[in-house]
Motif scaffolding. Sequence first.
Motif, PDB file in Angstrom:
ATOM      1  N   ASP A 133     -12.556  22.253 -16.223  1.00  0.00           N
ATOM      2  CA  ASP A 133     -11.929  23.576 -16.178  1.00  0.00           C
ATOM      3  C   ASP A 133     -12.188  24.223 -14.817  1.00  0.00           C
ATOM      4  OD1 ASP A 133     -10.606  25.801 -17.131  1.00  0.00           O
ATOM      5  OD2 ASP A 133     -12.099  26.298 -18.659  1.00  0.00           O
ATOM      6  N   ASP A 134     -11.332  25.180 -14.466  1.00  0.00           N
ATOM      7  CA  ASP A 134     -11.496  25.962 -13.234  1.00  0.00           C
ATOM      8  C   ASP A 134     -11.660  25.057 -12.020  1.00  0.00           C
ATOM      9  OD1 ASP A 134     -11.499  28.047 -15.031  1.00  0.00           O
ATOM     10  OD2 ASP A 134     -13.651  28.439 -14.894  1.00  0.00           O
ATOM     11  N   PHE A 135     -10.951  23.946 -12.014  1.00  0.00           N
ATOM     12  CA  PHE A 135     -11.142  22.983 -10.934  1.00  0.00           C
ATOM     13  C   PHE A 135     -10.694  23.556  -9.599  1.00  0.00           C
ATOM     14  CE2 PHE A 135     -10.079  19.468  -8.132  1.00  0.00           C
ATOM     15  CZ  PHE A 135     -11.291  18.792  -8.159  1.00  0.00           C
TER      16      PHE A 135
ATOM     17  N   ILE B 166      -6.362  23.129 -13.059  1.00  0.00           N
ATOM     18  CA  ILE B 166      -6.341  23.726 -11.724  1.00  0.00           C
ATOM     19  C   ILE B 166      -6.483  25.237 -11.848  1.00  0.00           C
ATOM     20  CG2 ILE B 166      -4.984  23.979  -9.612  1.00  0.00           C
ATOM     21  CD1 ILE B 166      -3.465  21.406 -10.592  1.00  0.00           C
ATOM     22  N   ASP B 167      -7.481  25.783 -11.224  1.00  0.00           N
ATOM     23  CA  ASP B 167      -7.771  27.202 -11.386  1.00  0.00           C
ATOM     24  C   ASP B 167      -6.627  28.092 -10.917  1.00  0.00           C
ATOM     25  OD1 ASP B 167     -10.162  28.968 -12.185  1.00  0.00           O
ATOM     26  OD2 ASP B 167      -9.386  29.917 -10.362  1.00  0.00           O
ATOM     27  N   LYS B 168      -6.518  29.221 -11.612  1.00  0.00           N
ATOM     28  CA  LYS B 168      -5.509  30.237 -11.311  1.00  0.00           C
ATOM     29  C   LYS B 168      -5.510  30.650  -9.832  1.00  0.00           C
ATOM     30  CE  LYS B 168      -4.064  34.794 -13.022  1.00  0.00           C
ATOM     31  NZ  LYS B 168      -3.864  35.416 -11.702  1.00  0.00           N
TER      32      LYS B 168
ATOM     33  N   ALA C 232      -2.038  23.474 -14.824  1.00  0.00           N
ATOM     34  CA  ALA C 232      -2.159  24.616 -13.919  1.00  0.00           C
ATOM     35  C   ALA C 232      -2.394  25.879 -14.747  1.00  0.00           C
ATOM     36  CB  ALA C 232      -0.905  24.761 -13.071  1.00  0.00           C
ATOM     37  N   GLU C 233      -3.446  26.620 -14.414  1.00  0.00           N
ATOM     38  CA  GLU C 233      -3.811  27.820 -15.165  1.00  0.00           C
ATOM     39  C   GLU C 233      -3.224  29.082 -14.539  1.00  0.00           C
ATOM     40  OE1 GLU C 233      -8.311  27.470 -14.785  1.00  0.00           O
ATOM     41  OE2 GLU C 233      -8.053  27.740 -16.927  1.00  0.00           O
ATOM     42  N   GLY C 234      -2.902  30.038 -15.359  1.00  0.00           N
ATOM     43  CA  GLY C 234      -2.531  31.365 -14.858  1.00  0.00           C
ATOM     44  C   GLY C 234      -1.148  31.443 -14.234  1.00  0.00           C
TER      45      GLY C 234
HETATM   46 MG    MG Z   1     -10.041  29.812 -14.970  1.00  0.00          MG
END
Ligand code: MG
Length: 283
Positions: A182-184, A204-206, A238-240
């Motif tokens: 997470d939050d890579f 992939i972090d936001k 892909a996050e966010g």
């Molecule tokens: Mg995150």
Amino acid sequence: AAKKAGRDRAVTFEESMYQAAVAEAEARTELERALDRNEFVVVYQPIVDLPSGLPIGVEALVRWQHPERGLLGPNEFIAHAERTGLIVPLGAGVLRVACQEMARWHREIPGAAAMRVSVNLSARQFQEPGLVDMVREVLAETGIAPEKVVLEITESMAMEDVDATVLVLHRLRDLGVRLAIDDFGTGYSSLSYLSRFPIDILKIDKAFVDGITANREDAALAEAVVGLGRALRLQTVAEGIEQADQQSLLTGLGCTYGQGYLFARPISADEITAMLREMRADS
Ligand code: MG
Ligand code: C2E
Ligand code: MG
Ligand code: MG
């Protein structure tokens, strides 16, 4: 005067230590009571297939329905839960509820059989010797297909003690669950370590998604991370994602999945049920 100021400062320091200890004890009591009274709830954010935007799973996210302060997000209590160790029972509770509800969706909504559920593990949980047994018990108890369960650990957690991480990840993987980082991109992974982790998914972090359409550097970084995922044969999430042009850009880069307000916010289990039934009706 100097002596007096020094003494004043020492008193103030002790006082602040005392206040911190009291605050800590209060936080602990409050969290224990909240656990007893079942005040924690799990909401779910859909994770979608990027080209189509169709849901392939959900991420379980914890909330605290506080009797006076209303609905609280994890940023307001996870750190306390970590410090006091209460994250261990809390995290186990989130996993149990999330697996129970997903197993029910699998059973009751035929079109939902392929849906996965992702659950966040905290650093403290990850270091617990009982973690693997706890996960095994929840899988057995809820009857969920293990390969439909994704456990997320953050990049910084994974890097804390690489040898220990590799060992625990292998033991979890032996249970049949999938693993995600997470939050890579926000931590400091050495690429050689990353390839040692038996993982399936990179999230992939936001932070990388935010500027992707506005500046070239962010787009280049996102492209590099997606490329890294592909090179390691990992799925990428892909996050966010908040804007349609972020979706198309990430799709163009070959990113597999996405998650973000553009598709859906975290919603209640009942709303997920409705969404899954509607999907079924549409297809
Ligand atoms: Mg995150
Ligand atoms: P995370 O695992 O990276 O989860 C994604 C966070 O991004 C969630 O915040 C989600 O609501 C938010 N998000 C998703 N799409 C968008 C978007 O388009 N825009 C914006 N601005 N935000 C978006 P949330 O629910 O507040 O959770 C924050 C963090 O708290 C999570 O980050 C995770 O690290 C932690 N957390 C949440 N639930 C749990 C849990 O059950 N156990 C543990 N240990 N940690 C949890
Ligand atoms: Mg997560
Ligand atoms: Mg994340």
